[in-house]
Design a protein around this motif. Structure first.
Motif, short mmCIF file in Angstrom:
data_model
loop_
_atom_site.label_atom_id
_atom_site.label_comp_id
_atom_site.label_asym_id
_atom_site.label_seq_id
_atom_site.Cartn_x
_atom_site.Cartn_y
_atom_site.Cartn_z
N GLU A 8 -12.94 1.30 -22.24
CA GLU A 8 -13.55 1.65 -20.80
C GLU A 8 -13.63 2.99 -20.22
N GLU A 9 -12.90 3.77 -21.28
CA GLU A 9 -12.92 5.24 -20.64
C GLU A 9 -13.61 6.34 -21.57
N ASN A 10 -14.36 7.33 -20.85
CA ASN A 10 -15.15 8.26 -22.04
C ASN A 10 -14.43 9.44 -21.77
N ASN A 11 -13.69 9.98 -20.72
CA ASN A 11 -13.21 11.38 -20.48
C ASN A 11 -12.02 11.24 -21.48
N SER A 12 -12.24 12.47 -22.38
CA SER A 12 -11.20 12.59 -23.27
C SER A 12 -9.89 13.02 -22.67
N GLN A 13 -9.78 13.88 -21.47
CA GLN A 13 -8.58 14.25 -21.02
C GLN A 13 -7.95 12.88 -20.42
N THR A 14 -8.43 11.97 -19.76
CA THR A 14 -8.13 10.67 -19.21
C THR A 14 -7.35 9.81 -20.62
N VAL A 15 -8.28 9.95 -21.73
CA VAL A 15 -7.66 9.17 -22.83
C VAL A 15 -6.35 9.62 -23.27
N PHE A 16 -6.41 10.96 -23.19
CA PHE A 16 -5.04 11.59 -23.90
C PHE A 16 -4.06 11.20 -22.64
N GLN A 17 -4.23 11.26 -21.52
CA GLN A 17 -3.19 10.88 -20.54
C GLN A 17 -2.63 9.64 -20.66
N GLN A 18 -3.65 8.67 -20.84
CA GLN A 18 -3.33 7.42 -21.03
C GLN A 18 -2.48 7.04 -22.53
N LEU A 19 -2.75 7.72 -23.34
CA LEU A 19 -2.03 7.62 -24.61
C LEU A 19 -0.74 8.35 -24.38
N GLN A 20 -0.44 9.47 -23.97
CA GLN A 20 0.79 10.01 -23.48
C GLN A 20 1.77 9.26 -22.47
N GLY A 21 0.99 8.38 -21.73
CA GLY A 21 1.81 7.70 -20.71
C GLY A 21 2.25 6.48 -21.46
N LEU A 22 1.48 5.91 -22.47
CA LEU A 22 1.93 4.99 -23.32
C LEU A 22 3.20 5.45 -24.28
N ALA A 23 2.98 6.65 -24.93
CA ALA A 23 4.04 7.16 -25.67
C ALA A 23 5.44 7.34 -24.92
N ASN A 24 5.15 7.85 -23.71
CA ASN A 24 6.38 7.97 -22.70
C ASN A 24 7.24 6.79 -22.47
N SER A 25 6.42 5.87 -21.98
CA SER A 25 6.76 4.49 -21.77
C SER A 25 7.73 3.66 -22.71
N LEU A 26 6.94 3.95 -24.21
CA LEU A 26 7.60 3.39 -25.10
C LEU A 26 8.57 4.21 -26.13
N GLN A 27 8.81 5.23 -25.69
CA GLN A 27 9.42 6.17 -26.56
C GLN A 27 8.94 6.40 -27.95
N ALA A 28 7.53 6.42 -28.09
CA ALA A 28 6.92 6.37 -29.08
C ALA A 28 5.71 7.48 -29.67
N THR A 29 5.30 7.38 -30.83
CA THR A 29 4.15 8.23 -31.32
C THR A 29 2.99 7.33 -31.33
N VAL A 30 1.65 7.76 -30.55
CA VAL A 30 0.74 6.72 -30.64
C VAL A 30 -0.29 7.64 -31.49
N PHE A 31 -1.10 7.01 -32.20
CA PHE A 31 -2.34 7.66 -32.90
C PHE A 31 -3.33 6.72 -32.63
N LEU A 32 -4.63 7.47 -32.29
CA LEU A 32 -5.90 6.97 -32.06
C LEU A 32 -6.52 7.24 -33.40
N THR A 33 -7.24 6.23 -33.98
CA THR A 33 -7.94 6.64 -35.31
C THR A 33 -9.44 6.07 -35.12
N ASP A 34 -10.18 6.68 -36.13
CA ASP A 34 -11.77 6.07 -36.04
C ASP A 34 -11.85 4.83 -37.17
N ARG A 35 -13.04 4.43 -37.29
CA ARG A 35 -13.23 3.23 -38.23
C ARG A 35 -12.79 3.64 -39.72
N GLU A 36 -12.73 4.89 -40.13
CA GLU A 36 -12.17 5.14 -41.54
C GLU A 36 -10.67 5.10 -41.38
#
Length: 494
Positions: A58-86
């Protein structure tokens, strides 16, 4: 049995059982704990990844997408990847571990990626994600070594959908080491609990073994004493369970054995006394008969009065021998069950009167008054008249034998409900209380020093008891030293 041996055996058996049970339980618990813990972590990653993937769609802003991913990484103490269809990584967020940040690339989701985080293209083999499964809408959970991070990780991958079509994947990687550390801490706690439980179980089993085996060891000592002939020792009964019941049984056995042994010894002593008494009873009359007969045959006695006295002596001793033989035969028949009662209707009053009359001469010869006090009306009973008469004769003879000259023997007869009640009372020396329970034993004599003068064999009262019981009745006595003795027997009328 070695002292304390059963304590050690019970303790070892109980401890081994506890170790086996708790050990298997703990191993099962550790295995289940590991499976459950990893499953919970996997479910958590999938749940967080699904929620994040839905927000990204539901999100189109890249900065917001990164912040969401960073928040997920911080909460899970993880590294998060976003990939394309390939399967190419287009965006990375991390929390203190993993690869460097990468610049962004367009995902074909209409996002304008104004910020660059990808340092270069990374193949899908490095993400450990099969994009064909992702494109088919599947979710992936992976646990193992990851070449990119060069460590053991837990990976969760979910599809990122835009307008019901899969446009990429969200991959969450978290290291297993912190999870393993938490799991090992939990397992260590379980192992320490196992060790403490084992120590406590060993102590409790030792105390329980001593508690259970204490009465058993005491029973062993009592049994050993019984084997050595000491029946006086007893087990302290302090519990109401199977061991307590066993202790009570052993105490009862010791008591019964003591009574039986005492009885056997008393019977043995009585038989010895009887053999000595019978030997004396036989030797004395036989000596008198032999001496008087030889005197008569040799012509030593010329006086007719003396000759008659000698003949009377021979007759009296012959009757004594006959009575002894008759009582012995009667007793043997009763013991062998060869006495069959010939029961018929009997007028007990007439029978008792006849017996008392027959014994008046014997009473008069001893200087004793023999009286019969009959009831006011006849008493009809079903009994063996000969045996009933023998009961009265034995009791009356016994009373006459021990009554002093000038004394009195009283015979009474009555009925109560459906029973005949008879009493024979004398005013002789009486019977000591401690000897009264044995008066019915065969061959027993209260005053052994007077057995010859009294003329008894010790069988008369034993025969009375047996005959009364054959009629279904009971016999008893009451006596006090110096105040005479009363024998009482009861026989059912039918």
């Amino acid at each position: 049995m070695k002292p304390g041996g059963i304590v050690k055996k019970l303790w070892l058996a109980t401890t081994l059982l506890v170790i086996l049970t708790m050990g298997l339980t703990t191993l099962s618990q550790l295995w289940l704990l590991e499976k459950t813990y990893y499953r919970q972590q996997s479910d958590r990653l999938l749940t967080e990844a699904r929620a994040a993937a839905a927000d990204l769609a539901e999100e189109n802003n890249s900065q917001t997408v990164f912040q969401q991913l960073q928040g997920l990484a911080n909460s899970l103490q993880a590294t998060v990847f976003l990939t394309d269809r390939e399967g190419t990584i287009v965006l990375t967020a991390r929390s203190g571990w993993g690869h460097g940040m990468m610049h962004g690339m367009g995902l074909g989701m209409g996002m304008g990626m104004g910020h660059q985080w990808l340092s270069g293209n990374v193949s899908q083999s490095q993400t450990k994600v099969d994009m064909s499964q992702i494109l088919a809408g599947a979710e992936i959970i992976y646990r193992g070594h990851h070449p990119m991070f060069n460590t053991e990780i837990l990976t969760a991958a979910v599809p990122v959908k835009k307008a019901a079509s899969v446009v990429g994947a969200l991959v969450v990687n978290t290291p297993l080491q912190p999870i393993d550390n938490n799991l090992r801490a939990l397992q260590g706690t379980s192992l320490y609990s196992l060790l403490g439980g084992l120590l406590l179980a060993a102590l409790v089993s030792w105390l329980l073994s001593r508690y259970l085996s204490g009465p058993l060891l005491q029973m062993q000592e009592v049994a050993k004493s019984m084997a050595q002939g000491d029946y006086s020792r007893r087990v302290d009964v302090t519990r109401n369970d199977e061991i307590g019941w066993l202790a009570e049984s052993l105490n009862s056995l010791a008591c019964q054995l003591a009574e039986k042994i005492s009885l056997l010894r008393r019977i043995d002593q009585t038989r010895r006394d009887f053999v000595a008494g019978v030997s004396h009873e036989l030797r004395t009359p036989l000596t008198i008969i032999q001496g008087n007969a030889e005197a008569l045959l040799d012509g030593v006695v010329k006086d007719p009065a003396k000759q008659r006295q000698y003949l009377n002596n021979i007759l009296e001793e012959t009757l004594r021998l006959r009575r002894l033989t008759s009582e012995l035969l009667d007793m043997r028949k009763i013991e062998l069950g060869e006495v069959i009662l010939n029961k018929q209707a009997v007028d007990a009053v007439s029978l008792f009167n006849s017996v008392v009359n027959k014994m008046q001469d014997l009473a008069a010869a001893r200087g004793i008054v023999l009286r019969f006090v009959p009831p006011s009306r006849p008493i009809l009973i079903t009994a063996d008249s000969d045996r009933l008469g023998q009961i009265l004769i034995n009791l009356t003879e016994n009373a006459l034998r021990f009554s002093p000259p000038g004394g009195e023997v009283l015979v009474t007869l009555a009925e109560h409900r459906q029973a005949l009640i008879a009493e024979v009372k004398d005013n002789g020396p009486g019977i000591p209380e401690e000897e009264q329970p044995f008066i019915w034993d065969k061959f027993y004599k209260v005053d052994k020093s007077r057995c010859r003068s009294a003329g008894g064999t010790g069988l008369g009262l034993a025969i009375v008891k047996q005959l009364v019981e054959l009629h279904g009745g009971t016999v008893s006595l009451s006596s006090k030293p110096g105040r005479g003795t009363t024998f009482r027997f009861t026989i059912p009328k039918q």
